[in-house]
Design a protein around this motif. Structure first.
Motif, short mmCIF file in Angstrom:
data_model
loop_
_atom_site.label_atom_id
_atom_site.label_comp_id
_atom_site.label_asym_id
_atom_site.label_seq_id
_atom_site.Cartn_x
_atom_site.Cartn_y
_atom_site.Cartn_z
N SER A 24 0.83 -1.20 0.00
CA SER A 24 0.00 0.00 0.00
C SER A 24 0.86 1.25 0.00
CB SER A 24 -0.91 0.00 1.23
OG SER A 24 -0.15 0.04 2.41
N TYR A 25 2.16 1.09 -0.13
CA TYR A 25 3.07 2.24 -0.09
C TYR A 25 3.62 2.47 -1.50
CZ TYR A 25 2.63 1.05 4.77
OH TYR A 25 2.13 0.75 6.00
N GLU A 26 2.72 2.70 -2.47
CA GLU A 26 3.13 2.73 -3.86
C GLU A 26 3.06 4.13 -4.46
OE1 GLU A 26 0.91 -0.25 -5.92
OE2 GLU A 26 2.05 -1.88 -5.04
N ASP A 27 3.17 5.15 -3.61
CA ASP A 27 3.07 6.50 -4.14
C ASP A 27 4.43 7.11 -4.44
OD1 ASP A 27 3.53 6.31 -1.46
OD2 ASP A 27 2.63 8.24 -0.95
N GLY A 28 5.50 6.35 -4.35
CA GLY A 28 6.83 6.84 -4.67
C GLY A 28 7.63 5.73 -5.29
N PRO A 29 8.94 5.94 -5.49
CA PRO A 29 9.78 4.89 -6.05
C PRO A 29 9.70 3.64 -5.16
CG PRO A 29 10.96 6.98 -5.94
CD PRO A 29 9.69 7.17 -5.20
N HIS A 30 9.44 2.50 -5.74
CA HIS A 30 9.26 1.29 -4.96
C HIS A 30 9.68 0.11 -5.80
CE1 HIS A 30 5.68 1.44 -7.46
NE2 HIS A 30 5.56 0.15 -7.27
N MET A 31 9.60 -1.04 -5.22
CA MET A 31 9.96 -2.27 -5.90
C MET A 31 8.89 -3.30 -5.61
SD MET A 31 12.71 -3.66 -3.15
CE MET A 31 12.08 -5.32 -3.25
N THR A 32 8.91 -4.37 -6.37
CA THR A 32 8.06 -5.50 -6.04
C THR A 32 8.64 -6.21 -4.84
OG1 THR A 32 7.48 -5.75 -8.37
CG2 THR A 32 7.06 -7.63 -6.93
N MET A 33 7.81 -6.51 -3.86
CA MET A 33 8.30 -7.15 -2.65
C MET A 33 9.07 -8.43 -3.00
SD MET A 33 8.78 -7.50 0.53
CE MET A 33 7.81 -6.32 1.46
N GLN A 34 10.23 -8.58 -2.39
CA GLN A 34 11.07 -9.74 -2.65
C GLN A 34 10.43 -11.00 -2.06
OE1 GLN A 34 14.02 -9.59 -4.60
NE2 GLN A 34 13.01 -7.64 -4.98
N PRO A 35 10.37 -12.10 -2.80
CA PRO A 35 9.69 -13.31 -2.30
C PRO A 35 10.28 -13.83 -0.99
CG PRO A 35 10.09 -13.49 -4.66
CD PRO A 35 10.81 -12.26 -4.20
N TRP A 36 11.57 -13.63 -0.76
CA TRP A 36 12.17 -14.19 0.45
C TRP A 36 11.52 -13.63 1.71
CZ3 TRP A 36 13.98 -11.19 4.30
CH2 TRP A 36 14.41 -9.89 4.00
N PHE A 37 11.03 -12.39 1.64
CA PHE A 37 10.51 -11.75 2.85
C PHE A 37 9.29 -12.49 3.38
CE2 PHE A 37 7.75 -8.75 5.06
CZ PHE A 37 8.62 -8.22 5.99
N ASN A 38 8.32 -12.74 2.54
CA ASN A 38 7.11 -13.42 2.98
C ASN A 38 7.36 -14.90 3.28
OD1 ASN A 38 5.16 -11.30 2.99
ND2 ASN A 38 5.26 -11.28 0.77
N ASP A 39 8.39 -15.47 2.69
CA ASP A 39 8.72 -16.87 2.97
C ASP A 39 9.45 -17.03 4.29
OD1 ASP A 39 7.57 -17.56 0.57
OD2 ASP A 39 9.46 -17.81 -0.51
N ALA A 40 10.10 -15.97 4.77
CA ALA A 40 10.95 -16.08 5.95
C ALA A 40 10.16 -16.33 7.22
CB ALA A 40 11.80 -14.82 6.10
N LYS A 41 9.05 -15.64 7.39
CA LYS A 41 8.13 -15.77 8.54
C LYS A 41 8.69 -15.21 9.85
CE LYS A 41 5.29 -17.78 5.78
NZ LYS A 41 4.28 -16.93 5.13
N LEU A 42 9.95 -15.49 10.16
CA LEU A 42 10.52 -15.03 11.42
C LEU A 42 11.81 -14.28 11.19
CD1 LEU A 42 10.47 -15.09 14.58
CD2 LEU A 42 11.89 -17.16 14.42
N GLY A 43 11.92 -13.11 11.82
CA GLY A 43 13.17 -12.36 11.86
C GLY A 43 13.55 -12.09 13.30
N ILE A 44 14.82 -11.82 13.55
CA ILE A 44 15.30 -11.47 14.89
C ILE A 44 15.75 -10.02 14.87
CG2 ILE A 44 16.85 -12.03 16.77
CD1 ILE A 44 14.85 -14.24 16.12
N PHE A 45 15.21 -9.21 15.77
CA PHE A 45 15.48 -7.78 15.85
C PHE A 45 16.49 -7.57 16.98
CE2 PHE A 45 12.82 -3.57 15.48
CZ PHE A 45 13.90 -2.96 14.87
N VAL A 46 17.68 -7.09 16.67
CA VAL A 46 18.75 -6.97 17.66
C VAL A 46 19.01 -5.50 17.96
CG1 VAL A 46 21.09 -7.65 18.28
CG2 VAL A 46 19.78 -9.05 16.67
N HIS A 47 18.67 -5.07 19.16
CA HIS A 47 19.00 -3.72 19.63
C HIS A 47 20.28 -3.81 20.45
CE1 HIS A 47 15.07 -2.56 18.23
NE2 HIS A 47 15.25 -1.30 18.63
N TYR A 48 21.38 -3.38 19.84
CA TYR A 48 22.70 -3.49 20.48
C TYR A 48 23.40 -2.17 20.32
CZ TYR A 48 27.31 -5.54 21.58
OH TYR A 48 28.52 -5.83 22.14
#
Length: 433
Positions: A4-28
């Motif tokens: 829904s963020y297609e009002d500026g320069p953008h790309m097609t969402m990379q397939p790996w993102f939706n396939d990944a399901k889990l990410g780890i967010f590291v605040h260091y």
């Protein structure tokens, strides 16, 4: 799903993102030395500026082992990680050429932590994400213009953010933006991240941030790099925080969630979610078509606290047992068809029902038009009897599945795989009047 963020320069969402399901967010960062809130303890006056910055002198990263992080994240079942390359305090974790405010030159660590992190994640097959804050509460040119219509006036009134009335300096602001853009270019050209996770955007308008220009720089240099929605009109996916949305965002999305109540290392925060709670958050998120970005806060020496590591590994055990229902799946049934979350195989011919609590007698699915060829318990392989009751004209009736035996149930939640006759079709009507 399109963004829904297609009002500026953008790309097609990379397939790996939706396939990944889990990410780890590291605040260091240096805030882990005193175990205080990342950057906010400076902003809120919990710690005087001088004391906050003196944490640089004791930031050693003495046990920092990016390969150990990568192995832990892989055991958790993650497909990507996101590291705070630079938080709002302006302290960079890489050897930026645009400022000496980085841990390589100003702390005993003396190491380019981002370089080590990016290399280790790739060696373990994880996608590399980098967090970068638009705001910088330490930069001399930062508090130089005011937000014309701030969404959070109480936050932008700080002298770290805005100049005193009548003291705006647009030239200083443009110098700051050149600095920010230069650091983003460094991250892109030196580390080739798969994902850029922006933050701090609430302090200025999109025009003030020159977001369109920054987005174009990213697309020109790294067209396959995924960006979150905090690029204000130019990102690829939404980022709700600390609580599941009731309805899934219309774009691709990711739920950002901490293991305890804190993003960074807070030794006194012992309110850790249980493995069972994390499994529920994860299953509910992927059942709604999103990813879970699960936050951990390493100690100043670079080690992940054992109580957080154990929870990551517990979540990973559940994911491995039920990987068929997790990886490459899509959102499952809408609310009202099953009492828990569910996912669908990419061909939409296998439906996975997630049952958090031991089913009593039967599991019911409503509104499923398809005939069901077979039902099995993932991880056990046991086949379950099933039958349909009711149904009239256009209304398909209810599917009843015998509850698994206690010996076939998995800790924290079991998954039933329904092999459908054809692609899933649902009835969503109100019944015959």
């Amino acid at each position: 799903m399109t963004s829904s963020y297609e009002d500026g320069p953008h790309m097609t969402m990379q397939p790996w993102f939706n396939d990944a399901k889990l990410g780890i967010f590291v605040h260091y960062g240096i805030y882990s030395v005193e175990g205080v809130p990342e950057s906010w303890s400076l902003f809120d006056g919990v710690m005087p500026h001088e004391q906050y910055m003196r944490q640089l002198d004791r930031f050693t990263a003495s046990a920092f082992d990016a390969a150990a992080w990568a192995r832990l994240f892989a055991r958790a079942g993650a497909g990507y990680a996101v590291l705070t390359a630079r938080h709002h305090d302006g302290v960079a974790l890489w050897d930026t050429q645009l400022s000496d405010l980085n841990v390589v030159r100003r702390s005993p660590a003396g190491r380019d932590l981002v370089a080590e992190y990016a290399s280790a994640m790739r060696d373990s097959g994880l996608r590399v994400g980098l967090y970068y804050s638009h705001s910088d509460w330490n930069h001399p040119d930062y508090a130089s213009v005011r937000h014309p219509r701030p969404p959070h006036p109480e936050l932008v009134a700080s002298p770290y953010v805005s100049p005193s009335p009548g003291a705006e300096d647009p030239r200083a602001w443009n110098r700051y933006l050149d600095y920010r853009d230069g650091q983003v270019r460094e991250l892109l050209t030196r580390f080739s991240p798969d994902l850029l996770w922006f933050d701090g955007e609430w302090e200025r308008s999109a025009d003030q941030w020159r977001m369109a220009e920054l987005a174009q720089v990213i697309r020109d240099l790294a067209p396959e790099t995924v960006c979150n929605s905090r690029l204000l009109g130019h990102g690829d996916y939404a980022t709700p925080e600390q609580g599941l949305p009731i309805s899934a965002p219309e774009s691709d999305w990711e739920l950002c969630l901490t293991v305890n109540d804190s993003w960074g290392y807070r030794p006194h925060d012992v309110n850790h979610k249980t493995v069972g709670q994390l499994v529920r958050y994860f299953a509910q998120t992927i059942g709604m078509g999103g990813n879970l970005l699960l936050g951990v806060g390493p100690r100043a020496d670079g080690t992940v606290p054992p109580e957080q590591a154990r929870r990551l590994e517990g979540l990973g055990d559940w994911i491995r047992r039920h990987s068929e229902a997790v990886h490459a799946s899509v959102a499952g049934l809408p609310p009202g068809h099953h009492y828990g979350p569910s996912t669908l195989a990419p061909d939409r011919r296998t439906l996975y029902l997630i049952c958090f609590d031991p089913p009593s007698e039967t599991v019911c699915v409503r509104g499923l038009r398809n005939a069901v060829r077979r039902v099995t318990v993932l991880g056990a392989g046991t086949e379950l009897a099933h039958r349909r009751t009711g149904g009239l004209h256009d209304v398909p009736g209810d599917l009843w599945i015998d509850a698994p035996a206690p010996s076939d149930l998995a800790p924290h939640g079991s998954v039933l795989a329904l092999e459908l006759d054809g692609e899933m079709e649902l009835y969503t009507g109100q019944g015959r009047g």
